[in-house]
Enzyme design. Structure first.
Site, PDB file in Angstrom:
ATOM      1  N   SER A 138       5.065  -6.873  -3.236  1.00 14.14           N
ATOM      2  CA  SER A 138       5.362  -6.619  -1.828  1.00 14.14           C
ATOM      3  C   SER A 138       6.104  -7.836  -1.315  1.00 14.14           C
ATOM      4  O   SER A 138       6.026  -8.918  -1.900  1.00 14.14           O
ATOM      5  CB  SER A 138       4.073  -6.437  -1.019  1.00 14.14           C
ATOM      6  OG  SER A 138       4.327  -6.440   0.373  1.00 14.14           O
ATOM      7  N   TYR A 151      -4.238  -7.924   2.663  1.00 14.55           N
ATOM      8  CA  TYR A 151      -3.110  -7.379   1.906  1.00 14.55           C
ATOM      9  C   TYR A 151      -2.313  -8.490   1.232  1.00 14.55           C
ATOM     10  O   TYR A 151      -1.961  -8.397   0.047  1.00 14.55           O
ATOM     11  CB  TYR A 151      -2.216  -6.583   2.854  1.00 14.55           C
ATOM     12  CG  TYR A 151      -1.076  -5.856   2.178  1.00 14.55           C
ATOM     13  CD1 TYR A 151      -1.301  -4.702   1.448  1.00 14.55           C
ATOM     14  CD2 TYR A 151       0.235  -6.328   2.273  1.00 14.55           C
ATOM     15  CE1 TYR A 151      -0.258  -4.018   0.831  1.00 14.55           C
ATOM     16  CE2 TYR A 151       1.284  -5.665   1.662  1.00 14.55           C
ATOM     17  CZ  TYR A 151       1.031  -4.519   0.942  1.00 14.55           C
ATOM     18  OH  TYR A 151       2.065  -3.850   0.323  1.00 14.55           O
TER      19      TYR A 151
END
Length: 246
Positions: A138, A151
């Site tokens: 990511s 996250y």
């Protein structure tokens, strides 16, 4: 030559679905991993080469069973796209619930490890030996968004696994790379186009890209000969706040 094979996790929607469809269009045999068997069946319907492998990536027994089914069907595994993941809404660290933290860790770290472990074992022992693991990192694997501690921590862990798998895979012809994605247009990322918290405290919409660009990038990484590897790729909306974030 027999068709090349890939297992895609999180294949029922978003990036995983788009990537699975891209590989099917290109003539690959594609194993579809996800929890929702009905959604996977919809992806597979009428498409030659699709293999539904419904399972929960947080359950190592189910993961091994899914990989065993793929090996029984194909006899050889070329690529795994380790894509399944979850996120949380933007919150400060002390507002992250312990159960929320555990869920993110269980999917984004444990699930990635279970699937990488299953892939590595089969690629190491098959003939011819070798294969490729592509992890979905990511943008947060490099720089965090505000309010993303769970996250971001999980995606930094993915980067650590990518590096370790690359090193440990060398003797066995197993390559591992990572794709870090910024603002692909999926249901999970739909909020970015409407407005998301910025480092200066404001909330602003961000530029998005078609998820097909991500699928094409994964296809490029997967299609390389094992003597070549994209170690890390970042694909993002050109004008999104990434360079200079913070």
């Amino acid at each position: 030559m027999s068709k090349r094979t890939i297992i895609v996790t999180g294949a029922s929607g978003g990036i995983g679905r788009a990537t699975a469809l891209k590989f099917l269009e290109e003539g690959w045999r594609v194993g579809l991993i996800g929890r929702r068997a009905d959604a996977l069946a919809e992806v597979a319907e009428g498409r030659e080469g699709a293999l539904v492998l419904a399972c929960d990536v947080t359950d190592p027994v189910q993961v091994d069973e899914a990989f065993d089914r793929a090996m029984a069907e194909w006899g050889h595994l070329d690529v795994v796209f380790n894509n399944a993941g979850v996120g949380l809404k933007s919150v400060l660290p002390d507002d992250v619930g312990i159960d929320q933290w555990k869920k993110v860790v269980d999917v984004n770290i444990n699930g990635v490890f279970y699937c990488a472990r299953a892939a590595f074992a089969r690629m190491r022992h098959q003939q011819p030996q070798g294969g490729r693991i592509i992890n979905n990192g990511s943008i947060s694997a490099q720089v965090p968004r505000p309010g993303s501690i769970a996250y971001t921590a999980s995606k930094h862990a993915v980067t650590g696994m990518t590096r370790a798998l690359s090193l440990d895979g060398r003797p066995f012809g197993i390559a591992c790379g990572q794709i870090d994605i910024g603002n692909a247009r999926t249901d999970m990322a739909a909020g970015q186009a409407k407005g998301v918290p910025q480092a200066d405290g404001s909330i602003r919409p961000e530029a998005m890209i078609d998820v097909e660009h991500v699928a094409a990038s994964v296809l490029h990484m997967a299609g390389l000969p094992l003597e070549a590897n994209v170690q890390f790729m970042t694909i993002m909306a050109t004008t999104m706040p990434y360079i200079g974030r913070g």
